[in-house]
Design a protein around this motif. Structure first.
Motif, PDB file in Angstrom:
ATOM      1  N   GLY A 229       0.789  -1.222   0.000  1.00  0.00           N
ATOM      2  CA  GLY A 229       0.000   0.000   0.000  1.00  0.00           C
ATOM      3  C   GLY A 229       0.825   1.278   0.000  1.00  0.00           C
ATOM      4  N   PHE A 230       0.226   2.345   0.533  1.00  0.00           N
ATOM      5  CA  PHE A 230       0.820   3.681   0.469  1.00  0.00           C
ATOM      6  C   PHE A 230       2.166   3.727   1.185  1.00  0.00           C
ATOM      7  CE2 PHE A 230       1.205   8.105   2.058  1.00  0.00           C
ATOM      8  CZ  PHE A 230       1.288   8.747   0.826  1.00  0.00           C
ATOM      9  N   LYS A 231       2.302   2.964   2.247  1.00  0.00           N
ATOM     10  CA  LYS A 231       3.563   2.939   2.981  1.00  0.00           C
ATOM     11  C   LYS A 231       4.700   2.503   2.067  1.00  0.00           C
ATOM     12  CE  LYS A 231       5.904   0.770   6.910  1.00  0.00           C
ATOM     13  NZ  LYS A 231       5.755  -0.187   8.041  1.00  0.00           N
ATOM     14  N   GLU A 232       4.465   1.481   1.264  1.00  0.00           N
ATOM     15  CA  GLU A 232       5.508   1.016   0.362  1.00  0.00           C
ATOM     16  C   GLU A 232       5.721   1.992  -0.790  1.00  0.00           C
ATOM     17  OE1 GLU A 232       6.837  -2.922  -2.239  1.00  0.00           O
ATOM     18  OE2 GLU A 232       5.150  -3.041  -0.833  1.00  0.00           O
ATOM     19  N   GLU A 233       4.668   2.689  -1.218  1.00  0.00           N
ATOM     20  CA  GLU A 233       4.840   3.705  -2.247  1.00  0.00           C
ATOM     21  C   GLU A 233       5.826   4.776  -1.771  1.00  0.00           C
ATOM     22  OE1 GLU A 233       3.890   3.650  -5.228  1.00  0.00           O
ATOM     23  OE2 GLU A 233       2.291   2.162  -5.284  1.00  0.00           O
ATOM     24  N   LEU A 234       5.717   5.167  -0.507  1.00  0.00           N
ATOM     25  CA  LEU A 234       6.650   6.146   0.046  1.00  0.00           C
ATOM     26  C   LEU A 234       8.071   5.582   0.114  1.00  0.00           C
ATOM     27  CD1 LEU A 234       4.583   7.781   2.946  1.00  0.00           C
ATOM     28  CD2 LEU A 234       5.092   8.723   0.679  1.00  0.00           C
ATOM     29  N   GLU A 235       8.174   4.271   0.361  1.00  0.00           N
ATOM     30  CA  GLU A 235       9.498   3.649   0.395  1.00  0.00           C
ATOM     31  C   GLU A 235      10.198   3.730  -0.958  1.00  0.00           C
ATOM     32  OE1 GLU A 235       8.956  -0.326   1.725  1.00  0.00           O
ATOM     33  OE2 GLU A 235       8.443   0.229   3.793  1.00  0.00           O
ATOM     34  N   GLU A 236       9.435   3.846  -2.034  1.00  0.00           N
ATOM     35  CA  GLU A 236      10.014   3.889  -3.368  1.00  0.00           C
ATOM     36  C   GLU A 236      10.583   5.261  -3.729  1.00  0.00           C
ATOM     37  OE1 GLU A 236       7.113   2.433  -6.102  1.00  0.00           O
ATOM     38  OE2 GLU A 236       7.276   0.357  -5.402  1.00  0.00           O
ATOM     39  N   VAL A 237      10.337   6.250  -2.893  1.00  0.00           N
ATOM     40  CA  VAL A 237      10.886   7.584  -3.138  1.00  0.00           C
ATOM     41  C   VAL A 237      12.300   7.661  -2.580  1.00  0.00           C
ATOM     42  CG1 VAL A 237      10.607  10.063  -2.738  1.00  0.00           C
ATOM     43  CG2 VAL A 237       8.590   8.614  -3.049  1.00  0.00           C
ATOM     44  N   GLN A 238      13.241   8.073  -3.405  1.00  0.00           N
ATOM     45  CA  GLN A 238      14.615   8.297  -2.973  1.00  0.00           C
ATOM     46  C   GLN A 238      14.796   9.772  -2.641  1.00  0.00           C
ATOM     47  OE1 GLN A 238      17.406   6.675  -5.894  1.00  0.00           O
ATOM     48  NE2 GLN A 238      15.804   5.287  -6.584  1.00  0.00           N
ATOM     49  N   TRP A 239      15.550  10.044  -1.588  1.00  0.00           N
ATOM     50  CA  TRP A 239      15.731  11.413  -1.117  1.00  0.00           C
ATOM     51  C   TRP A 239      17.206  11.792  -1.177  1.00  0.00           C
ATOM     52  CZ3 TRP A 239      11.186  13.851  -0.182  1.00  0.00           C
ATOM     53  CH2 TRP A 239      10.072  13.043   0.083  1.00  0.00           C
ATOM     54  N   SER A 240      17.465  13.010  -1.614  1.00  0.00           N
ATOM     55  CA  SER A 240      18.834  13.523  -1.673  1.00  0.00           C
ATOM     56  C   SER A 240      18.850  14.952  -1.159  1.00  0.00           C
ATOM     57  CB  SER A 240      19.375  13.497  -3.102  1.00  0.00           C
ATOM     58  OG  SER A 240      19.376  12.198  -3.646  1.00  0.00           O
ATOM     59  N   ILE A 241      19.893  15.285  -0.422  1.00  0.00           N
ATOM     60  CA  ILE A 241      20.079  16.650   0.045  1.00  0.00           C
ATOM     61  C   ILE A 241      21.556  16.998  -0.081  1.00  0.00           C
ATOM     62  CG2 ILE A 241      20.356  15.947   2.467  1.00  0.00           C
ATOM     63  CD1 ILE A 241      18.955  18.617   3.212  1.00  0.00           C
ATOM     64  N   GLY A 242      21.824  18.245  -0.471  1.00  0.00           N
ATOM     65  CA  GLY A 242      23.210  18.650  -0.651  1.00  0.00           C
ATOM     66  C   GLY A 242      23.404  20.118  -0.340  1.00  0.00           C
ATOM     67  N   ALA A 243      24.640  20.489  -0.044  1.00  0.00           N
ATOM     68  CA  ALA A 243      24.991  21.875   0.244  1.00  0.00           C
ATOM     69  C   ALA A 243      26.294  22.207  -0.471  1.00  0.00           C
ATOM     70  CB  ALA A 243      25.128  22.111   1.749  1.00  0.00           C
ATOM     71  N   GLU A 244      26.398  23.461  -0.910  1.00  0.00           N
ATOM     72  CA  GLU A 244      27.589  23.907  -1.644  1.00  0.00           C
ATOM     73  C   GLU A 244      28.024  25.278  -1.136  1.00  0.00           C
ATOM     74  OE1 GLU A 244      28.556  23.683  -6.254  1.00  0.00           O
ATOM     75  OE2 GLU A 244      27.249  25.408  -5.833  1.00  0.00           O
TER      76      GLU A 244
ATOM     77  N   GLY B 142      28.914  18.905  -0.116  1.00  0.00           N
ATOM     78  CA  GLY B 142      28.605  17.726   0.679  1.00  0.00           C
ATOM     79  C   GLY B 142      27.147  17.358   0.499  1.00  0.00           C
ATOM     80  N   GLY B 143      26.814  16.096   0.732  1.00  0.00           N
ATOM     81  CA  GLY B 143      25.426  15.685   0.554  1.00  0.00           C
ATOM     82  C   GLY B 143      25.160  14.311   1.133  1.00  0.00           C
ATOM     83  N   TYR B 144      23.892  13.936   1.072  1.00  0.00           N
ATOM     84  CA  TYR B 144      23.474  12.625   1.565  1.00  0.00           C
ATOM     85  C   TYR B 144      22.355  12.099   0.678  1.00  0.00           C
ATOM     86  CZ  TYR B 144      21.760   8.928   4.637  1.00  0.00           C
ATOM     87  OH  TYR B 144      21.367   7.711   5.138  1.00  0.00           O
ATOM     88  N   HIS B 145      22.417  10.814   0.361  1.00  0.00           N
ATOM     89  CA  HIS B 145      21.405  10.160  -0.458  1.00  0.00           C
ATOM     90  C   HIS B 145      20.812   8.994   0.327  1.00  0.00           C
ATOM     91  CE1 HIS B 145      19.546   8.780  -4.274  1.00  0.00           C
ATOM     92  NE2 HIS B 145      19.669   7.589  -3.714  1.00  0.00           N
ATOM     93  N   TYR B 146      19.465   8.885   0.289  1.00  0.00           N
ATOM     94  CA  TYR B 146      18.787   7.818   1.032  1.00  0.00           C
ATOM     95  C   TYR B 146      17.849   7.048   0.127  1.00  0.00           C
ATOM     96  CZ  TYR B 146      15.738   5.389   4.287  1.00  0.00           C
ATOM     97  OH  TYR B 146      15.026   4.409   4.944  1.00  0.00           O
ATOM     98  N   GLU B 147      17.970   5.732   0.193  1.00  0.00           N
ATOM     99  CA  GLU B 147      17.034   4.822  -0.454  1.00  0.00           C
ATOM    100  C   GLU B 147      16.635   3.764   0.574  1.00  0.00           C
ATOM    101  OE1 GLU B 147      16.924   2.824  -4.782  1.00  0.00           O
ATOM    102  OE2 GLU B 147      18.521   2.042  -3.513  1.00  0.00           O
ATOM    103  N   HIS B 148      15.345   3.477   0.669  1.00  0.00           N
ATOM    104  CA  HIS B 148      14.849   2.552   1.686  1.00  0.00           C
ATOM    105  C   HIS B 148      15.497   1.174   1.530  1.00  0.00           C
ATOM    106  CE1 HIS B 148      12.002   0.152   4.048  1.00  0.00           C
ATOM    107  NE2 HIS B 148      11.696   1.289   4.660  1.00  0.00           N
ATOM    108  N   PRO B 149      15.786   0.503   2.654  1.00  0.00           N
ATOM    109  CA  PRO B 149      16.419  -0.826   2.583  1.00  0.00           C
ATOM    110  C   PRO B 149      15.652  -1.825   1.731  1.00  0.00           C
ATOM    111  CG  PRO B 149      16.545   0.008   4.817  1.00  0.00           C
ATOM    112  CD  PRO B 149      15.704   0.984   4.043  1.00  0.00           C
TER     113      PRO B 149
END
Length: 427
Positions: A335-350, A361-368
């Motif tokens: 369901g919706f919970k797994e749909e959110l797991e499919e979103v990859q998130w990235s944040i960076g600063a310059e 620098g930055g960080y990238h996250y993908e659900h296990p």
């Protein structure tokens, strides 16, 4: 060893699902499946240093991959970039990604751009022990885009891409595959006041690889290419005339249907028929006895061949690319919970000094359950009037991540700067 098994292993090393931690593969791990995995690899070092962020960052020559709608906002009229990534060196040598990107502004409002990427898996030995042969599998893509500024702050772009994948095995069961795809992108670049500072606030959206599926057996079956939606925002804050900071973030989702899980199959009516055929007294068993057999099947994968046939029967492999895009938003097994797991998130600063020296620098996250790519990135850049040099480096936070210590290099040339240097620029 069978040729296909060896080659599948080699290409599997490039798939992001390999970064997942060891867990119950039948019940939890369910990455989105697609072919031509190299299309999802970030090519340039600047974005690599920012945690793979690029939908709304300041326009540069490598915007073709992240958001081609940014090109009309480039200060320089033209540029060319060379990018190189020695890929997965912790696993095997010889895998690398090379990319060439260029753009040219047409007047004040329009721009054209193009890129060529070539992903090589090096030399792969296949065949039996006494009859080995060397093959050279590769994937490549060439694309062109047109972008136009629709207002002083807003632009749009469309792109076309040709994709080719050759696993190196030319047999009756396998042939190289090709596909065509398109990109649609938007970019907004405005300004807001924060105290006494006028800051640049941008957002960008890029839906890429909208196109045909790819087949490696002359159409008998086909696989999805990585159709992808990327949305990002960026805020540039000037500190003084020489120093500035940028913080940016991207959300990324593959627009590909989620493959039904093995657990779904085990508890489906179709599996019930299989259980009843293989257990003569199935109908006389109690619910607890049936559940015990199903639990054993879940743990051991006893019916994986039947599961593969069920997938084809359920129509997953026959879903069209366009239907797959809409299906991808509401088809996750949990369901919706797994749909959110499919979103990859990235944040960076310059941090930028005088628009010449850059630290990133930055960080990238993908659900296990969807691949487990979790990593920090660092990077640096140096820019002159004629060229710029950038490097990015990955520091994995997931155990046994094959992406750990991946380095990218970029060398970009500013055509206006080169013409000024040669004294040939028309004014």
């Amino acid at each position: 060893m069978n040729k296909k098994k060896i080659l599948s292993l080699a290409f599997g090393c490039t798939a992001f699902a390999l970064t997942a931690n060891a867990q119950d593969k039948w019940n939890q791990l369910n990455p989105v499946n697609y072919a031509v995995t190299s299309l999802a690899i970030a090519p340039d070092a600047r974005a690599a240093g920012l945690g793979d962020v690029g939908a709304a960052t300041d326009p540069d020559v490598n915007s073709q991959y992240w958001n081609p709608a940014k090109y009309p906002f480039c200060i320089s009229r033209a540029g060319v970039s060379l990018n190189y990534t020695p890929w997965l060196r912790n696993i095997v040598d010889g895998i690398d990604l090379a990319n060439v990107t260029g753009y040219m502004r047409l007047g004040e409002y329009d721009a054209i751009s193009a890129s060529l990427r070539y992903f090589s898996l090096g030399d792969v030995m296949v065949g039996e022990v006494n009859s080995e042969e060397t093959i050279r599998p590769y994937e490549m893509a060439v694309d062109f885009a047109y972008s136009r500024m629709l207002s002083e702050t807003f632009s749009a772009a469309v792109g076309l891409r040709f994709i080719h994948s050759d696993l190196g095995l030319h047999t009756d069961d396998y042939q190289p595959g090709s596909a065509f795809a398109a990109d649609i992108a938007f970019y907004h670049n405005g300004y807001i006041n924060m105290g006494q500072r006028e800051c640049q606030l941008s957002w960008g959206l890029n839906v890429s690889n909208i196109g045909s599926k790819i087949s490696f057996n002359e159409g008998s079956s086909s696989e999805f290419i990585p159709t992808n939606m990327r949305f990002g925002m960026a805020l540039l804050v000037p500190v003084d005339d020489y120093n500035s900071f940028t913080i940016a973030a991207d959300a990324n989702k593959l627009l590909i249907p989620t493959m039904p899980t093995y657990k779904q199959y085990i508890y489906s009516d179709d599996a019930e028929e299989v259980f009843s055929r293989e257990n003569s007294n199935w109908n006389e068993m109690s619910t607890a006895e049936k559940d015990a057999i199903k639990a054993e099947a879940l743990n051991k994968g006893n019916y994986s061949d039947s599961y593969t046939n069920w997938l084809a029967g359920e129509g997953y492999n026959s879903v069209s690319p366009i239907s797959g895009i809409f299906k991808s938003f509401n088809d996750a097994p949990r369901g919706f919970k797994e749909e959110l797991e499919e979103v990859q998130w990235s944040i960076g600063a310059e941090y930028s000094y005088n628009d010449r020296f850059f630290i990133r620098g930055g960080y990238h996250y993908e659900h296990p359950n969807k691949g487990n790519r979790k990593y920090f990135t660092v990077g640096a850049g140096f820019k002159m009037s004629t060229l710029s040099i950038d490097a990015g480096y990955v520091i994995s936070t997931a155990q046994s991540n094959p992406l750990d210590q991946t380095v990218r290099f970029s060398l970009a040339f500013d055509m206006d700067g080169i013409q000024d240097f040669l004294g040939k620029r028309r004014r």
